[in-house]
Motif scaffolding. Structure first.
Motif, mmCIF file in Angstrom:
data_model
loop_
_atom_site.group_PDB
_atom_site.id
_atom_site.type_symbol
_atom_site.label_atom_id
_atom_site.label_comp_id
_atom_site.label_asym_id
_atom_site.label_seq_id
_atom_site.Cartn_x
_atom_site.Cartn_y
_atom_site.Cartn_z
ATOM 1 N N GLN A 41 0.788 -1.229 0.000
ATOM 2 C CA GLN A 41 0.000 0.000 0.000
ATOM 3 C C GLN A 41 0.821 1.279 0.000
ATOM 4 O OE1 GLN A 41 -2.934 -1.852 -0.945
ATOM 5 N NE2 GLN A 41 -3.399 0.241 -0.440
ATOM 6 N N LEU A 42 2.137 1.175 0.191
ATOM 7 C CA LEU A 42 2.943 2.397 0.200
ATOM 8 C C LEU A 42 2.760 3.203 -1.075
ATOM 9 C CD1 LEU A 42 6.452 1.697 1.792
ATOM 10 C CD2 LEU A 42 4.716 3.318 2.547
ATOM 11 N N LEU A 43 2.590 2.512 -2.200
ATOM 12 C CA LEU A 43 2.442 3.204 -3.479
ATOM 13 C C LEU A 43 1.222 4.116 -3.475
ATOM 14 C CD1 LEU A 43 3.513 3.357 -6.484
ATOM 15 C CD2 LEU A 43 1.694 1.729 -6.999
ATOM 16 N N SER A 44 0.089 3.614 -2.989
ATOM 17 C CA SER A 44 -1.126 4.429 -2.986
ATOM 18 C C SER A 44 -1.045 5.540 -1.946
ATOM 19 C CB SER A 44 -2.348 3.548 -2.714
ATOM 20 O OG SER A 44 -2.266 2.935 -1.444
ATOM 21 N N ILE A 45 -0.406 5.265 -0.820
ATOM 22 C CA ILE A 45 -0.275 6.271 0.227
ATOM 23 C C ILE A 45 0.584 7.437 -0.239
ATOM 24 C CG2 ILE A 45 0.644 6.684 2.542
ATOM 25 C CD1 ILE A 45 -0.017 3.613 3.018
ATOM 26 N N LEU A 46 1.626 7.133 -0.984
ATOM 27 C CA LEU A 46 2.564 8.154 -1.446
ATOM 28 C C LEU A 46 2.307 8.544 -2.897
ATOM 29 C CD1 LEU A 46 5.764 6.651 0.215
ATOM 30 C CD2 LEU A 46 4.250 8.426 1.102
ATOM 31 N N ALA A 47 1.078 8.347 -3.361
ATOM 32 C CA ALA A 47 0.758 8.580 -4.768
ATOM 33 C C ALA A 47 1.057 10.010 -5.208
ATOM 34 C CB ALA A 47 -0.721 8.254 -5.020
ATOM 35 N N LYS A 48 0.671 10.992 -4.384
ATOM 36 C CA LYS A 48 0.852 12.376 -4.830
ATOM 37 C C LYS A 48 2.319 12.768 -4.945
ATOM 38 C CE LYS A 48 -1.221 16.849 -4.809
ATOM 39 N NZ LYS A 48 0.027 17.501 -5.188
ATOM 40 N N PRO A 49 3.174 12.525 -3.926
ATOM 41 C CA PRO A 49 4.585 12.862 -4.125
ATOM 42 C C PRO A 49 5.244 12.072 -5.250
ATOM 43 C CG PRO A 49 4.261 11.745 -2.014
ATOM 44 C CD PRO A 49 2.914 12.112 -2.532
ATOM 45 N N ILE A 50 4.811 10.826 -5.476
ATOM 46 C CA ILE A 50 5.353 10.056 -6.596
ATOM 47 C C ILE A 50 4.934 10.683 -7.921
ATOM 48 C CG2 ILE A 50 5.218 7.830 -7.799
ATOM 49 C CD1 ILE A 50 5.046 6.489 -5.058
ATOM 50 N N GLN A 51 3.656 11.086 -8.004
ATOM 51 C CA GLN A 51 3.195 11.772 -9.207
ATOM 52 C C GLN A 51 3.984 13.051 -9.451
ATOM 53 O OE1 GLN A 51 -1.115 12.332 -8.805
ATOM 54 N NE2 GLN A 51 -1.443 10.767 -10.366
ATOM 55 N N ASP A 52 4.205 13.822 -8.396
ATOM 56 C CA ASP A 52 4.937 15.087 -8.537
ATOM 57 C C ASP A 52 6.381 14.851 -8.975
ATOM 58 O OD1 ASP A 52 2.647 16.347 -7.709
ATOM 59 O OD2 ASP A 52 3.299 16.591 -5.621
ATOM 60 N N ASP A 53 6.987 13.749 -8.494
ATOM 61 C CA ASP A 53 8.393 13.482 -8.793
ATOM 62 C C ASP A 53 8.585 12.842 -10.167
ATOM 63 O OD1 ASP A 53 11.096 13.040 -8.687
ATOM 64 O OD2 ASP A 53 11.064 11.696 -6.977
ATOM 65 N N LEU A 54 7.775 11.806 -10.461
ATOM 66 C CA LEU A 54 7.976 11.037 -11.694
ATOM 67 C C LEU A 54 7.004 11.410 -12.809
ATOM 68 C CD1 LEU A 54 8.676 7.464 -10.224
ATOM 69 C CD2 LEU A 54 10.297 9.276 -10.802
ATOM 70 N N GLY A 55 6.002 12.233 -12.505
ATOM 71 C CA GLY A 55 5.083 12.701 -13.540
ATOM 72 C C GLY A 55 4.170 11.629 -14.104
ATOM 73 N N VAL A 56 3.642 10.729 -13.261
ATOM 74 C CA VAL A 56 2.757 9.661 -13.743
ATOM 75 C C VAL A 56 1.302 10.090 -13.603
ATOM 76 C CG1 VAL A 56 4.431 7.876 -13.197
ATOM 77 C CG2 VAL A 56 2.721 8.496 -11.498
ATOM 78 N N SER A 57 0.439 9.531 -14.449
ATOM 79 C CA SER A 57 -0.979 9.864 -14.437
ATOM 80 C C SER A 57 -1.747 8.949 -13.480
ATOM 81 C CB SER A 57 -1.559 9.713 -15.847
ATOM 82 O OG SER A 57 -1.572 8.350 -16.236
ATOM 83 N N ASP A 58 -3.039 9.250 -13.269
ATOM 84 C CA ASP A 58 -3.885 8.381 -12.443
ATOM 85 C C ASP A 58 -3.974 6.982 -13.054
ATOM 86 O OD1 ASP A 58 -4.272 10.538 -10.838
ATOM 87 O OD2 ASP A 58 -6.389 10.836 -11.321
ATOM 88 N N GLY A 59 -4.096 6.918 -14.377
ATOM 89 C CA GLY A 59 -4.183 5.626 -15.038
ATOM 90 C C GLY A 59 -2.922 4.798 -14.853
ATOM 91 N N GLN A 60 -1.756 5.444 -14.950
ATOM 92 C CA GLN A 60 -0.496 4.729 -14.731
ATOM 93 C C GLN A 60 -0.371 4.248 -13.290
ATOM 94 O OE1 GLN A 60 2.053 7.915 -16.275
ATOM 95 N NE2 GLN A 60 2.743 6.540 -17.909
ATOM 96 N N LEU A 61 -0.820 5.078 -12.341
ATOM 97 C CA LEU A 61 -0.817 4.650 -10.941
ATOM 98 C C LEU A 61 -1.729 3.449 -10.733
ATOM 99 C CD1 LEU A 61 -0.868 7.904 -8.783
ATOM 100 C CD2 LEU A 61 0.881 6.119 -8.775
ATOM 101 N N GLY A 62 -2.895 3.468 -11.386
ATOM 102 C CA GLY A 62 -3.819 2.353 -11.268
ATOM 103 C C GLY A 62 -3.216 1.058 -11.785
ATOM 104 N N LEU A 63 -2.459 1.136 -12.873
ATOM 105 C CA LEU A 63 -1.797 -0.049 -13.411
ATOM 106 C C LEU A 63 -0.707 -0.555 -12.465
ATOM 107 C CD1 LEU A 63 -1.513 1.013 -17.156
ATOM 108 C CD2 LEU A 63 -2.800 -0.942 -16.288
ATOM 109 N N LEU A 64 0.039 0.373 -11.851
ATOM 110 C CA LEU A 64 1.093 -0.022 -10.911
ATOM 111 C C LEU A 64 0.518 -0.760 -9.706
ATOM 112 C CD1 LEU A 64 3.483 3.081 -10.732
ATOM 113 C CD2 LEU A 64 4.004 0.836 -11.685
ATOM 114 N N GLY A 65 -0.540 -0.211 -9.135
ATOM 115 C CA GLY A 65 -1.134 -0.822 -7.953
ATOM 116 C C GLY A 65 -2.114 -1.926 -8.272
ATOM 117 N N GLY A 66 -2.483 -2.059 -9.559
ATOM 118 C CA GLY A 66 -3.476 -3.038 -9.952
ATOM 119 C C GLY A 66 -2.922 -4.131 -10.829
#
Length: 443
Positions: A41-66
């Motif tokens: 779950q660390l990925l979902s908890i830290l989603a916003k700072p990861i998005q800000d750092d690596l520039g990933v979209s919501d869809g890409q985050l969903g694929l990572l955690g899903g």
């Protein structure tokens, strides 16, 4: 495998009392499960700072955690479960814990989306050997009639892990960086794996079951154990086991979507900060979900003695009660009101897990438990973990064009039909159980 429960307790009979060692082992395995879920779950908890750092979209985050995670986690759980049924389950668990912990640390050094995706896949590979062996080990330390409670306590691992992940991950990310959170959690997991390997004793398979349920005296050999194909076919040929797995999958479609994107919704669209997430969301998630896990385990031990249909009706009632409160959580205009609505659904949504695990463990032979638990996880995690977060992330990307300020909120509303689908699946399960009981009574 089973047309009838292999280890069901005699209705009305008092349950045997597990010894002190059983409770110590349960605590150790629960801690491993805490790390399992914390890492996940660390990925979902830290989603916003990861998005800000690596520039990933919501869809890409969903694929990572899903889907990316679930492909390896679900599929590899099957051969790992087959191996564990024929070998030392404690050693399999310890090795798996070390592997997923090392992969979690690797997430902290990823400098691009592809690198992070590869590390997440490796976490899935390791976690494939985490939960099914634990289910079987617990079932051989706790006798029938106490397993619902024991497995309910074991299933406190996800809420504790998620709550600790929120509190620890958000605090570290706010004070230092999101990368450090992954590195520290991975290091703790590696040390824990060594401790499990050295200090947890492998129990005798089926040693606490009624005599008819135990494997033959030669069951320690490969020849006496059911083959992979026989266990696989037996699981999916049994309508009760098959429908339980599908109902759990429908439920997890909602729960994993909610779990993977709640923090992002609260921060991005309801104004919550990382510091507030670390305190208030962690408390709601930890207390609410842990209460639901424990309560459902105690309830199923009591209710299943009266009627086996409790394995289906208890989760269905939980979901019906959770639905209007979930809608309130999505609708709420502030994070404070959203958390008030979210508190009860975090427990009610998980009324399915302890009944599902207990039913599967008691429905099969002792030397089929790990693989059968893995098959349960295959179905429910491939559907729920694989597609729930993936769907919600893609839905948010879809709504962004027309609702740029609340695309996640709109995506969350689309989960309502999946709640109703899950309730319907548990009612179908209840019908399958009634038919099984009628067939047994007519023999």
């Amino acid at each position: 495998m089973a047309g009838s429960p292999a280890t069901a307790a005699i209705p009305g009979a008092p349950a045997a009392r597990p010894g002190a060692r059983a409770w110590i082992v349960l605590a150790v395995l629960c801690f491993v499960y805490v790390l399992n879920f914390l890492d996940r779950q660390l990925l979902s908890i830290l989603a916003k700072p990861i998005q800000d750092d690596l520039g990933v979209s919501d869809g890409q985050l969903g694929l990572l955690g899903g889907l990316y995670f679930a492909m390896f986690y679900c599929i590899l759980a099957i051969p790992v479960g087959w191996l564990a049924d024929r070998s030392n389950r404690v050693k399999v668990l310890a090795f798996s814990c070390g592997l997923w912990s090392a992969a979690t640390a690797a997430c902290g050094v990823a400098s691009s989306y592809p690198q992070l995706a590869l590390a997440r896949m490796a976490v899935g590979v390791g976690e494939a050997g985490g939960v099914p062996p634990s289910y079987a080990i617990i079932s051989d330390y706790f006798p029938p009639g106490t397993r619902g409670t024991a497995l309910g306590l074991f299933n406190l691992g996800p809420p504790i892990g998620a709550a600790l992940g929120v509190a620890f991950g958000a605090s570290v990310a706010a004070a230092y960086s999101w990368r450090l959170a992954f590195l520290w959690v991975g290091a703790v997991g590696v040390v824990t794996a060594v401790g499990v390997w050295c200090f947890v004793r492998e129990p005798r398979k089926g040693g606490l079951d009624p005599a008819p349920a135990r494997p033959p005296a030669s069951a320690g050999t490969t020849d006496a154990s059911p083959g992979f194909g026989a266990t696989f076919r037996g699981f999916f040929a049994n309508p009760v086991l098959r429908n339980m797995a599908l109902a759990c999958g429908a439920t997890q479609f909602v729960t994993y979507a909610l779990l993977n994107f709640s923090v992002l919704l609260l921060m991005r669209e309801k104004g919550m900060t990382l510091e507030e997430v670390a305190v208030w969301y962690a408390l709601v998630l930890g207390i609410g979900t842990a209460g639901g896990m424990y309560l459902s385990g105690r309830l199923i031990d009591r209710l299943a003695r009266r009627s086996k249909t409790a394995y289906a009706y208890l989760p269905a009632v939980g979901l019906v009660l959770a639905l209007p409160l979930f809608v309130g959580f999505v609708w709420a205009g502030s994070w404070q009101l959203a958390l008030v609505f979210l508190f009860l659904p975090t427990g009610l949504n998980y009324f399915y897990l302890s009944p599902a695990v207990t039913l599967v463990q008691e429905e099969v032979r002792p030397d089929q438990r790990v693989l059968s638990g893995a098959l349960l996880l295959l179905v429910m995690n491939l559907i729920g973990l694989g597609f729930g977060p993936t769907y919600l992330g893609l839905a948010s990307d879809f709504f962004r064009a027309t609702h740029p300020d609340n695309s996640l909120q709109m995506a969350f509303y689309t989960l309502v039909p999946f709640y109703l689908l899950a309730v319907g699946m548990f009612l179908l399960l209840a019908r399958s159980i009634r038919r099984q009981l009628a067939q047994e009574a007519s023999r």
